[in-house]
Design an enzyme around this catalytic site. Structure first.
Site, PDB file in Angstrom:
ATOM      1  N   CYS A 137      -5.010   6.198  -4.126  1.00 57.09           N
ATOM      2  CA  CYS A 137      -4.322   4.909  -4.046  1.00 57.09           C
ATOM      3  C   CYS A 137      -2.898   5.131  -4.561  1.00 57.09           C
ATOM      4  O   CYS A 137      -2.714   5.446  -5.743  1.00 57.09           O
ATOM      5  CB  CYS A 137      -5.050   3.872  -4.893  1.00 57.09           C
ATOM      6  SG  CYS A 137      -4.193   2.300  -4.995  1.00 57.09           S
ATOM      7  N   THR A 174      -0.182   3.043  -4.906  1.00 57.43           N
ATOM      8  CA  THR A 174       0.292   2.098  -5.924  1.00 57.43           C
ATOM      9  C   THR A 174      -0.455   2.335  -7.238  1.00 57.43           C
ATOM     10  O   THR A 174       0.125   2.217  -8.327  1.00 57.43           O
ATOM     11  CB  THR A 174       0.106   0.640  -5.447  1.00 57.43           C
ATOM     12  OG1 THR A 174      -1.216   0.480  -4.922  1.00 57.43           O
ATOM     13  CG2 THR A 174       1.112   0.251  -4.385  1.00 57.43           C
ATOM     14  N   ARG A 209      -9.383  -3.272  -4.791  1.00 53.68           N
ATOM     15  CA  ARG A 209      -9.616  -4.631  -4.292  1.00 53.68           C
ATOM     16  C   ARG A 209      -9.719  -4.561  -2.761  1.00 53.68           C
ATOM     17  O   ARG A 209      -8.861  -3.982  -2.095  1.00 53.68           O
ATOM     18  CB  ARG A 209      -8.406  -5.481  -4.700  1.00 53.68           C
ATOM     19  CG  ARG A 209      -8.398  -6.890  -4.198  1.00 53.68           C
ATOM     20  CD  ARG A 209      -7.157  -7.633  -4.649  1.00 53.68           C
ATOM     21  NE  ARG A 209      -5.926  -7.173  -4.025  1.00 53.68           N
ATOM     22  CZ  ARG A 209      -4.759  -7.814  -4.050  1.00 53.68           C
ATOM     23  NH1 ARG A 209      -4.663  -8.950  -4.710  1.00 53.68           N
ATOM     24  NH2 ARG A 209      -3.678  -7.330  -3.471  1.00 53.68           N
ATOM     25  N   CYS A 225       0.871  -1.180   0.000  1.00 55.87           N
ATOM     26  CA  CYS A 225       0.000   0.000   0.000  1.00 55.87           C
ATOM     27  C   CYS A 225       0.907   1.230   0.000  1.00 55.87           C
ATOM     28  O   CYS A 225       1.638   1.454   0.969  1.00 55.87           O
ATOM     29  CB  CYS A 225      -0.902  -0.017   1.231  1.00 55.87           C
ATOM     30  SG  CYS A 225      -1.940   1.447   1.350  1.00 55.87           S
TER      31      CYS A 225
HETATM   32  N1  LIG Z   1      -6.459  -2.370  -2.037  1.00 53.47           N
HETATM   33  C1  LIG Z   1      -5.077  -2.610  -2.396  1.00 53.47           C
HETATM   34  C2  LIG Z   1      -4.101  -2.274  -1.308  1.00 53.47           C
HETATM   35  C3  LIG Z   1      -4.103  -0.829  -0.886  1.00 53.47           C
HETATM   36  C4  LIG Z   1      -3.490   0.129  -1.922  1.00 53.47           C
HETATM   37  C5  LIG Z   1      -3.372   1.521  -1.357  1.00 53.47           C
HETATM   38  N2  LIG Z   1      -4.548   2.250  -1.167  1.00 53.47           N
HETATM   39  C6  LIG Z   1      -2.228   2.337  -1.926  1.00 53.47           C
HETATM   40  O1  LIG Z   1      -2.138   3.509  -1.543  1.00 53.47           O
HETATM   41  O2  LIG Z   1      -1.394   1.803  -2.650  1.00 53.47           O
HETATM   42  C7  LIG Z   1      -4.881  -4.083  -2.793  1.00 53.47           C
HETATM   43  O3  LIG Z   1      -5.674  -4.941  -2.369  1.00 53.47           O
HETATM   44  O4  LIG Z   1      -3.942  -4.359  -3.534  1.00 53.47           O
END
Ligand SMILES: N[C@@H](CCC[C@H](N)C(=O)O)C(=O)O
Length: 276
Positions: free
Chosen positions: A218, A220, A210, A87
């Protein structure tokens, strides 16, 4: 159970200090903490565990994973209780928490995650930057939303992404329902981003995550859309990505990627005895 609440461009987290790895954090407990009506409310949980105390199941432990160079492990969970590899915003908020709590000094150091070591850079206040590692472009893919098909680029940032370019404002999308995708292409599920170029190396983006649904940012995902948008351009450079919760900067240099933006702690407290 003590907690701190924080966010990075309104991607919000409940941080649980657990230095000795003593908390039994079940998926149900995570979902209760993240519930926006019956709990504290968040997109995810960041459990702060000393790396040497982190139980990584049958993987040979943190040392075998090359993680023991970092004092702290970020154990990230989505709002539905599922585990994710990485994350980006969480890493930045986690770093701000460690400095604020006196558990780390401002500067440059590594945080251990399920996607490996991530190097953060931060001062006593202000933005936090993280080296997100080399994005992996995996070719094209698609998802559908209310019957409409969106083609995009599959990108791994340790966790899976599908970055779909659209030509109308992202605000026009209805993201109240999860996008559909082919589970054979995305066996572990996928975070789906929708982005539109709005200027020179400048994008706007919305995301359906997800395990958490639509979030206001987000980290990533912003790197994934920068990678998708950079394909076919002259490559490396700095990208500005506007998300509903603010603005992030992504730098691609051909070898790795950096994510920079605000990370803010807003509250701290204790859950009621017996609630979790
Ligand atoms: N929901 C993502 C994980 C979280 C990503 C996050 N919000 C970020 O800032 O990168 C997953 O299940 O891969």
């Amino acid at each position: 159970m003590r907690f701190v609440k924080g966010h990075g461009t309104e991607n919000d987290f409940v941080i649980l200090p657990d230095p000795d790895g003593e908390l039994d954090l079940t998926p149900e407990a995570v979902a209760r903490l993240c519930d926006r009506r019956a709990g504290i409310g968040a997109d995810g949980v960041l459990r702060a565990v000393r790396t040497k105390a982190m139980d990584l199941g049958g993987t040979g432990g943190p040392g075998a994973q090359g993680l023991d160079g970092a004092e702290w492990f970020m154990d990230y969970r989505n709002a539905d209780g599922s585990v994710a590899e990485m994350c980006g915003n969480g890493t930045r908020v986690f770093a701000r928490y460690l400095v604020d709590a006196g558990l780390a000094d401002p500067g440059e150091w590594d945080i251990a995650t399920r996607a490996g070591l991530k190097r953060v850079t931060l001062g006593a206040s202000g933005d936090v930057s993280v080296d997100m590692g080399a994005p992996v472009a995996l070719g094209s893919g698609e998802a559908s939303l209310a019957g409409a098909v969106f083609r995009g680029e599959r990108v791994s940032m340790g966790n899976p992404h599908l970055a779909c370019r659209i030509d109308r404002p992202v605000a026009a999308l209805d993201l109240t329902r999860a996008p559909d995708f082919d589970p054979e292409v995305f066996p572990d599920g996928v975070n789906v981003e929708f982005y539109r170029p709005v200027g020179d190396r400048h994008l706007e983006m919305r995301v359906y995550e997800r395990g958490s649904g639509e979030t206001r940012s987000c980290g990533t995902g912003t790197v994934a859309v920068a990678v998708a948008a950079a394909a076919g351009t002259d490559g490396p450079g700095e990208w500005t990505v506007d998300v509903p919760g603010g603005r992030l900067t992504v730098t691609l240099d051909g070898a790795t990627s950096h994510l920079r933006g605000p990370a803010v702690l807003v509250a701290e407290g204790e859950t009621r005895p017996g609630w979790i």
